[in-house]
Design a protein around this motif. Structure first.
Motif, PDB file in Angstrom:
ATOM      1  N   PHE A  14     -20.061  17.197  16.280  1.00  0.00           N
ATOM      2  CA  PHE A  14     -18.610  17.092  16.278  1.00  0.00           C
ATOM      3  C   PHE A  14     -18.080  17.194  17.701  1.00  0.00           C
ATOM      4  O   PHE A  14     -18.709  17.830  18.549  1.00  0.00           O
ATOM      5  CB  PHE A  14     -18.039  18.277  15.496  1.00  0.00           C
ATOM      6  N   ASP A  17      -9.632  21.224  19.447  1.00  0.00           N
ATOM      7  CA  ASP A  17      -8.696  22.343  19.426  1.00  0.00           C
ATOM      8  C   ASP A  17      -9.175  23.376  18.414  1.00  0.00           C
ATOM      9  O   ASP A  17     -10.001  23.081  17.554  1.00  0.00           O
ATOM     10  CB  ASP A  17      -7.308  21.832  19.021  1.00  0.00           C
ATOM     11  N   HIS A  18      -8.668  24.576  18.548  1.00  0.00           N
ATOM     12  CA  HIS A  18      -8.995  25.579  17.556  1.00  0.00           C
ATOM     13  C   HIS A  18      -7.795  26.508  17.402  1.00  0.00           C
ATOM     14  O   HIS A  18      -6.893  26.514  18.235  1.00  0.00           O
ATOM     15  CB  HIS A  18     -10.234  26.369  17.957  1.00  0.00           C
ATOM     16  N   ARG A  19      -7.826  27.256  16.322  1.00  0.00           N
ATOM     17  CA  ARG A  19      -6.704  28.138  16.042  1.00  0.00           C
ATOM     18  C   ARG A  19      -7.244  29.409  15.398  1.00  0.00           C
ATOM     19  O   ARG A  19      -8.022  29.349  14.461  1.00  0.00           O
ATOM     20  CB  ARG A  19      -5.769  27.393  15.083  1.00  0.00           C
ATOM     21  N   LEU A  55     -13.902  23.536   9.665  1.00  0.00           N
ATOM     22  CA  LEU A  55     -13.952  22.498  10.681  1.00  0.00           C
ATOM     23  C   LEU A  55     -13.284  21.276  10.055  1.00  0.00           C
ATOM     24  O   LEU A  55     -13.674  20.831   8.982  1.00  0.00           O
ATOM     25  CB  LEU A  55     -15.442  22.234  10.959  1.00  0.00           C
ATOM     26  N   PHE A  56     -12.237  20.773  10.716  1.00  0.00           N
ATOM     27  CA  PHE A  56     -11.483  19.636  10.167  1.00  0.00           C
ATOM     28  C   PHE A  56     -11.761  18.374  10.966  1.00  0.00           C
ATOM     29  O   PHE A  56     -11.596  18.376  12.181  1.00  0.00           O
ATOM     30  CB  PHE A  56      -9.977  19.908  10.231  1.00  0.00           C
ATOM     31  N   CYS A  57     -12.140  17.309  10.298  1.00  0.00           N
ATOM     32  CA  CYS A  57     -12.297  16.024  10.982  1.00  0.00           C
ATOM     33  C   CYS A  57     -10.990  15.252  10.887  1.00  0.00           C
ATOM     34  O   CYS A  57     -10.528  14.946   9.791  1.00  0.00           O
ATOM     35  CB  CYS A  57     -13.433  15.202  10.375  1.00  0.00           C
ATOM     36  N   ILE A  61     -15.171  20.941   6.549  1.00  0.00           N
ATOM     37  CA  ILE A  61     -16.534  21.454   6.476  1.00  0.00           C
ATOM     38  C   ILE A  61     -16.511  22.977   6.604  1.00  0.00           C
ATOM     39  O   ILE A  61     -15.846  23.517   7.492  1.00  0.00           O
ATOM     40  CB  ILE A  61     -17.381  20.822   7.603  1.00  0.00           C
ATOM     41  N   ASP A  62     -17.183  23.647   5.687  1.00  0.00           N
ATOM     42  CA  ASP A  62     -17.323  25.101   5.789  1.00  0.00           C
ATOM     43  C   ASP A  62     -18.322  25.409   6.890  1.00  0.00           C
ATOM     44  O   ASP A  62     -19.416  24.851   6.895  1.00  0.00           O
ATOM     45  CB  ASP A  62     -17.895  25.670   4.483  1.00  0.00           C
ATOM     46  N   GLU A  71      -9.930  28.207  12.679  1.00  0.00           N
ATOM     47  CA  GLU A  71     -10.063  26.804  12.306  1.00  0.00           C
ATOM     48  C   GLU A  71     -10.350  25.962  13.530  1.00  0.00           C
ATOM     49  O   GLU A  71      -9.754  26.166  14.581  1.00  0.00           O
ATOM     50  CB  GLU A  71      -8.765  26.315  11.656  1.00  0.00           C
ATOM     51  N   LEU A  72     -11.284  25.025  13.375  1.00  0.00           N
ATOM     52  CA  LEU A  72     -11.650  24.140  14.474  1.00  0.00           C
ATOM     53  C   LEU A  72     -11.243  22.713  14.112  1.00  0.00           C
ATOM     54  O   LEU A  72     -11.449  22.280  12.984  1.00  0.00           O
ATOM     55  CB  LEU A  72     -13.162  24.189  14.711  1.00  0.00           C
ATOM     56  N   PHE A  73     -10.654  22.025  15.073  1.00  0.00           N
ATOM     57  CA  PHE A  73     -10.179  20.669  14.817  1.00  0.00           C
ATOM     58  C   PHE A  73     -10.889  19.693  15.729  1.00  0.00           C
ATOM     59  O   PHE A  73     -11.037  19.953  16.921  1.00  0.00           O
ATOM     60  CB  PHE A  73      -8.676  20.573  15.090  1.00  0.00           C
TER      61      PHE A  73
END
Lengths: 144, 144
Positions: free
Chosen positions: A123, A127-129, B89-91, B98-99, B131-133
């Motif tokens: 991946f 960004d992250h939060r 993790l967000f695509c 994704i966990d 959370e990761l983007f």
DNA sequence: TTAAAAAATGAGAATTATTCTCATTTATTC
DNA sequence: GAATAAATGAGAATAATTCTCATTTTTTAA
């Protein structure tokens, strides 16, 4: 040039009254504010539809950050150039949102861990939060 | 006893058809699912209003986790007893969620940092969310 | 500097997600 | 198994956000 106009011109978006009004309002204090509160504050100054459009414009030029509280209120805050990445602490008693700075060594560990995750999942993380939820032990300024 | 009924009885909420149907559906795969998708899946089986009520019940007994995607879709996922704290993790390409499990040493550093923040702000922190983007470098399974 | 073109705005209608209402059905209790 | 309590379905109500379109403002470039 005034800050609000500077922000707009630097980002090549046209300088209009609603944009200036919204920016001034956000520049007034550096705290996160719910869209709801912002709307009340600007009642009769900026149309509701325009407020949403302006907020979108500011997000697009990356000077505005938007997130959601545990109670699903939408919150916005300006991203100041002088500020480093920060996170949020939510008080479930009074709803206050506090900007927090994590210790430098924590941020370093987090960066490393993010790099590991990037490799593992193939991946690119942009960004992250990190959000912390709890309650103030003493009553915080809005709790009473 | 079947898992879904077990979950309900252990948590002392009455065993009803809609609750069983929603739970079975969530138990089917361990992935997060948007409320929207869940609603389509259960169309004609559970009324929309009931679905929301059941999800609320499951949140109350703390077997369901709810969060919001960067695109503001509401997502739910069951909390399994055997699983440790995890993050998401967000695509932004395909919307997949994704966990992810962070490395143990990272979690340790995070705990310490949270303790520091608790003291500094005089807060009791009950929960946190990381959370990761980003985007998948290879196309992830929904990206194509 | 001003006329033409492009972009933004205001007002309110439309949309969407979620909650609410209430008559009916289902579950629990004793 | 009857009485009581709780949950459900259907659709109306609400709330946040987006959309529409006629008008106004801003930008462009002559």
């Amino acid at each position: 040039m005034k800050d609000s106009k500077k922000i707009l011109s630097e980002n090549k978006v046209s300088i209009t009254n609603p944009r200036i009004i919204v920016l001034e309002s956000l520049l007034e204090n550096r705290n996160p504010i719910t869209v709801d509160e912002l709307q009340s504050k600007l009642k009769n100054k900026v149309a509701k539809s325009t407020l949403y459009r302006v907020l979108n414009d500011l997000k697009n030029i990356k000077v505005l950050n938007e997130f959601t509280t545990p109670e699903n209120a939408t919150v916005v805050e300006l991203i100041f150039e002088d500020e480093t990445h920060h996170h949020h602490l939510f008080c479930s008693d009074c709803g206050e949102i506090i900007d927090i700075q994590m210790a430098a060594n924590f941020e370093k560990t987090l960066s490393k861990e993010i790099k590991r995750i990037e490799k593992k999942f193939n991946f690119t993380i942009e960004d992250h939060r990190l959000e912390l939820f709890g309650t103030c032990t003493d009553l915080c300024k809005n709790c009473n």
